[in-house]
Motif scaffolding. Structure first.
Motif, PDB file in Angstrom:
ATOM      1  N   GLN A  24      -0.106  32.056 -76.059  1.00 24.15           N
ATOM      2  CA  GLN A  24      -1.298  32.808 -76.428  1.00 24.15           C
ATOM      3  C   GLN A  24      -1.624  32.595 -77.905  1.00 24.15           C
ATOM      4  O   GLN A  24      -0.754  32.217 -78.704  1.00 24.15           O
ATOM      5  CB  GLN A  24      -1.083  34.291 -76.160  1.00 24.15           C
ATOM      6  CG  GLN A  24      -0.942  34.633 -74.685  1.00 24.15           C
ATOM      7  CD  GLN A  24      -0.858  36.119 -74.447  1.00 24.15           C
ATOM      8  OE1 GLN A  24      -0.423  36.885 -75.315  1.00 24.15           O
ATOM      9  NE2 GLN A  24      -1.278  36.564 -73.265  1.00 24.15           N
ATOM     10  N   ALA A  25      -2.858  32.838 -78.243  1.00 22.63           N
ATOM     11  CA  ALA A  25      -3.276  32.729 -79.641  1.00 22.63           C
ATOM     12  C   ALA A  25      -2.394  33.617 -80.525  1.00 22.63           C
ATOM     13  O   ALA A  25      -2.091  34.755 -80.158  1.00 22.63           O
ATOM     14  CB  ALA A  25      -4.740  33.121 -79.783  1.00 22.63           C
ATOM     15  N   GLY A  26      -1.978  33.052 -81.644  1.00 21.52           N
ATOM     16  CA  GLY A  26      -1.088  33.760 -82.558  1.00 21.52           C
ATOM     17  C   GLY A  26       0.379  33.469 -82.352  1.00 21.52           C
ATOM     18  O   GLY A  26       1.206  33.783 -83.221  1.00 21.52           O
ATOM     19  N   ASP A  27       0.724  32.877 -81.221  1.00 21.17           N
ATOM     20  CA  ASP A  27       2.124  32.549 -80.932  1.00 21.17           C
ATOM     21  C   ASP A  27       2.571  31.300 -81.694  1.00 21.17           C
ATOM     22  O   ASP A  27       1.762  30.637 -82.368  1.00 21.17           O
ATOM     23  CB  ASP A  27       2.324  32.326 -79.435  1.00 21.17           C
ATOM     24  CG  ASP A  27       2.311  33.621 -78.648  1.00 21.17           C
ATOM     25  OD1 ASP A  27       2.254  33.560 -77.402  1.00 21.17           O
ATOM     26  OD2 ASP A  27       2.335  34.703 -79.282  1.00 21.17           O
ATOM     27  N   SER A  28       3.849  30.977 -81.537  1.00 20.41           N
ATOM     28  CA  SER A  28       4.433  29.802 -82.183  1.00 20.41           C
ATOM     29  C   SER A  28       5.070  28.885 -81.149  1.00 20.41           C
ATOM     30  O   SER A  28       5.481  29.341 -80.070  1.00 20.41           O
ATOM     31  CB  SER A  28       5.500  30.222 -83.205  1.00 20.41           C
ATOM     32  OG  SER A  28       4.944  31.012 -84.230  1.00 20.41           O
ATOM     33  N   LEU A  29       5.152  27.611 -81.481  1.00 21.22           N
ATOM     34  CA  LEU A  29       5.864  26.619 -80.691  1.00 21.22           C
ATOM     35  C   LEU A  29       6.512  25.633 -81.647  1.00 21.22           C
ATOM     36  O   LEU A  29       5.996  25.404 -82.746  1.00 21.22           O
ATOM     37  CB  LEU A  29       4.909  25.838 -79.777  1.00 21.22           C
ATOM     38  CG  LEU A  29       4.547  26.362 -78.400  1.00 21.22           C
ATOM     39  CD1 LEU A  29       3.547  25.425 -77.748  1.00 21.22           C
ATOM     40  CD2 LEU A  29       5.773  26.530 -77.528  1.00 21.22           C
ATOM     41  N   ARG A  30       7.612  25.034 -81.216  1.00 17.72           N
ATOM     42  CA  ARG A  30       8.213  23.965 -81.985  1.00 17.72           C
ATOM     43  C   ARG A  30       8.322  22.728 -81.102  1.00 17.72           C
ATOM     44  O   ARG A  30       8.976  22.759 -80.053  1.00 17.72           O
ATOM     45  CB  ARG A  30       9.595  24.328 -82.513  1.00 17.72           C
ATOM     46  CG  ARG A  30      10.117  23.286 -83.508  1.00 17.72           C
ATOM     47  CD  ARG A  30      11.449  23.640 -84.096  1.00 17.72           C
ATOM     48  NE  ARG A  30      12.563  23.364 -83.199  1.00 17.72           N
ATOM     49  CZ  ARG A  30      13.822  23.182 -83.589  1.00 17.72           C
ATOM     50  NH1 ARG A  30      14.123  23.244 -84.881  1.00 17.72           N
ATOM     51  NH2 ARG A  30      14.777  22.963 -82.702  1.00 17.72           N
ATOM     52  N   LEU A  31       7.683  21.671 -81.535  1.00 22.15           N
ATOM     53  CA  LEU A  31       7.773  20.393 -80.844  1.00 22.15           C
ATOM     54  C   LEU A  31       8.892  19.557 -81.460  1.00 22.15           C
ATOM     55  O   LEU A  31       9.148  19.644 -82.658  1.00 22.15           O
ATOM     56  CB  LEU A  31       6.457  19.622 -80.947  1.00 22.15           C
ATOM     57  CG  LEU A  31       5.191  20.334 -80.472  1.00 22.15           C
ATOM     58  CD1 LEU A  31       3.998  19.405 -80.582  1.00 22.15           C
ATOM     59  CD2 LEU A  31       5.351  20.872 -79.074  1.00 22.15           C
ATOM     60  N   SER A  32       9.532  18.770 -80.621  1.00 24.48           N
ATOM     61  CA  SER A  32      10.568  17.853 -81.083  1.00 24.48           C
ATOM     62  C   SER A  32      10.199  16.435 -80.681  1.00 24.48           C
ATOM     63  O   SER A  32       9.549  16.218 -79.653  1.00 24.48           O
ATOM     64  CB  SER A  32      11.927  18.211 -80.467  1.00 24.48           C
ATOM     65  OG  SER A  32      12.320  19.508 -80.822  1.00 24.48           O
ATOM     66  N   GLY A  79       3.723  11.922 -75.259  1.00 27.77           N
ATOM     67  CA  GLY A  79       2.889  13.095 -75.473  1.00 27.77           C
ATOM     68  C   GLY A  79       3.427  14.333 -74.768  1.00 27.77           C
ATOM     69  O   GLY A  79       4.104  14.242 -73.737  1.00 27.77           O
ATOM     70  N   THR A  80       3.102  15.489 -75.323  1.00 26.82           N
ATOM     71  CA  THR A  80       3.467  16.763 -74.713  1.00 26.82           C
ATOM     72  C   THR A  80       2.273  17.704 -74.836  1.00 26.82           C
ATOM     73  O   THR A  80       1.622  17.780 -75.879  1.00 26.82           O
ATOM     74  CB  THR A  80       4.736  17.356 -75.373  1.00 26.82           C
ATOM     75  OG1 THR A  80       5.134  18.541 -74.676  1.00 26.82           O
ATOM     76  CG2 THR A  80       4.526  17.691 -76.842  1.00 26.82           C
ATOM     77  N   GLN A  81       1.972  18.402 -73.754  1.00 33.56           N
ATOM     78  CA  GLN A  81       0.779  19.239 -73.703  1.00 33.56           C
ATOM     79  C   GLN A  81       1.036  20.582 -74.378  1.00 33.56           C
ATOM     80  O   GLN A  81       2.036  21.258 -74.089  1.00 33.56           O
ATOM     81  CB  GLN A  81       0.361  19.477 -72.248  1.00 33.56           C
ATOM     82  CG  GLN A  81      -0.825  20.420 -72.079  1.00 33.56           C
ATOM     83  CD  GLN A  81      -2.134  19.808 -72.537  1.00 33.56           C
ATOM     84  OE1 GLN A  81      -2.441  18.666 -72.201  1.00 33.56           O
ATOM     85  NE2 GLN A  81      -2.918  20.565 -73.302  1.00 33.56           N
ATOM     86  N   VAL A  82       0.117  20.971 -75.242  1.00 36.20           N
ATOM     87  CA  VAL A  82       0.119  22.305 -75.857  1.00 36.20           C
ATOM     88  C   VAL A  82      -1.196  22.976 -75.474  1.00 36.20           C
ATOM     89  O   VAL A  82      -2.277  22.433 -75.736  1.00 36.20           O
ATOM     90  CB  VAL A  82       0.249  22.222 -77.385  1.00 36.20           C
ATOM     91  CG1 VAL A  82       0.060  23.599 -78.013  1.00 36.20           C
ATOM     92  CG2 VAL A  82       1.605  21.642 -77.774  1.00 36.20           C
ATOM     93  N   THR A  83      -1.098  24.131 -74.846  1.00 34.67           N
ATOM     94  CA  THR A  83      -2.282  24.887 -74.440  1.00 34.67           C
ATOM     95  C   THR A  83      -2.195  26.276 -75.040  1.00 34.67           C
ATOM     96  O   THR A  83      -1.196  26.979 -74.847  1.00 34.67           O
ATOM     97  CB  THR A  83      -2.391  24.974 -72.923  1.00 34.67           C
ATOM     98  OG1 THR A  83      -2.408  23.652 -72.365  1.00 34.67           O
ATOM     99  CG2 THR A  83      -3.663  25.706 -72.518  1.00 34.67           C
ATOM    100  N   VAL A  84      -3.231  26.651 -75.776  1.00 31.92           N
ATOM    101  CA  VAL A  84      -3.271  27.958 -76.424  1.00 31.92           C
ATOM    102  C   VAL A  84      -4.411  28.760 -75.811  1.00 31.92           C
ATOM    103  O   VAL A  84      -5.577  28.372 -75.905  1.00 31.92           O
ATOM    104  CB  VAL A  84      -3.469  27.828 -77.939  1.00 31.92           C
ATOM    105  CG1 VAL A  84      -3.390  29.202 -78.602  1.00 31.92           C
ATOM    106  CG2 VAL A  84      -2.424  26.889 -78.538  1.00 31.92           C
ATOM    107  N   SER A  85      -4.083  29.865 -75.179  1.00 32.05           N
ATOM    108  CA  SER A  85      -5.096  30.710 -74.553  1.00 32.05           C
ATOM    109  C   SER A  85      -5.553  31.786 -75.527  1.00 32.05           C
ATOM    110  O   SER A  85      -4.791  32.237 -76.386  1.00 32.05           O
ATOM    111  CB  SER A  85      -4.550  31.334 -73.280  1.00 32.05           C
ATOM    112  OG  SER A  85      -3.468  32.200 -73.584  1.00 32.05           O
ATOM    113  N   SER A  86      -6.801  32.183 -75.363  1.00 28.35           N
ATOM    114  CA  SER A  86      -7.366  33.195 -76.280  1.00 28.35           C
ATOM    115  C   SER A  86      -7.117  34.601 -75.780  1.00 28.35           C
ATOM    116  O   SER A  86      -6.667  34.814 -74.662  1.00 28.35           O
ATOM    117  CB  SER A  86      -8.858  32.956 -76.439  1.00 28.35           C
ATOM    118  OG  SER A  86      -9.496  33.004 -75.177  1.00 28.35           O
TER     119      SER A  86
END
Length: 124
Positions: free
Chosen positions: A13-21, A117-124
Motif C-alpha cells: 500500500q502507499a506509504g509502505d516499504s520494500l527492499r529489492l535485492s 525484473g521484479t514487479q512492484v505494485t503500490v496501491s492507493s
C-alpha cells in the motif's frame, strides 16, 4: 558474463516499504557500476539509482531521492534498493543492471547485463 537475479518485489500500500535485492554471479563486480531501473506499462525504462561498486558513489533520480536508498554487500555480490514511502506512481517492473565502468551511467542503453525484473505494485 554476469548473471543478475532480482527479488523482493510485491504488492504494497502507499506509504509502505520494500527492499529489492539483486544478486550477481559469474564474476566479482569490483569495477562494475550497478544500476536500478524501472518500467511501467506503456512507458520507457527509466533510471532509478546507480552505485559504483568500488567507490560507493551513488546517484538517484529526482523522483526517488530521499525515499530510496541503493546499497550493496560486496562480500555477497548483492545490490539492494530500499524503497520507503512508496507511491502508486512507483508501480513498475524493477530491473538491476551492470556494466564494467567506474563512473555512473543513467541511460539503460549504457548497461550490458540485466536481470529478469521484479514487479512492484503500490496501491492507493
Amino acid at each position: 558474463q554476469v548473471q543478475l537475479v532480482e527479488s523482493g518485489g510485491g504488492l504494497v500500500q502507499a506509504g509502505d516499504s520494500l527492499r529489492l535485492s539483486c544478486t550477481a554471479s559469474g564474476r566479482t563486480l569490483s569495477g562494475y557500476v550497478m544500476g536500478w531501473f524501472r518500467q511501467a506499462p506503456g512507458k520507457d525504462r527509466e533510471f532509478v539509482a546507480a552505485n559504483t561498486w568500488v567507490s560507493s558513489n551513488t546517484a538517484y533520480a529526482d523522483s526517488v531521492k530521499g525515499r530510496f536508498t541503493a546499497s550493496r554487500d560486496n562480500a555477497k555480490n548483492t545490490l539492494y534498493l530500499q524503497m520507503n514511502s512508496l507511491k502508486p506512481e512507483d508501480t513498475a517492473v524493477y530491473y538491476c543492471a551492470a556494466r564494467s565502468a567506474l563512473a555512473i551511467f543513467r541511460s539503460p542503453n549504457d548497461y550490458h547485463y540485466w536481470g529478469q525484473g521484479t514487479q512492484v505494485t503500490v496501491s492507493s
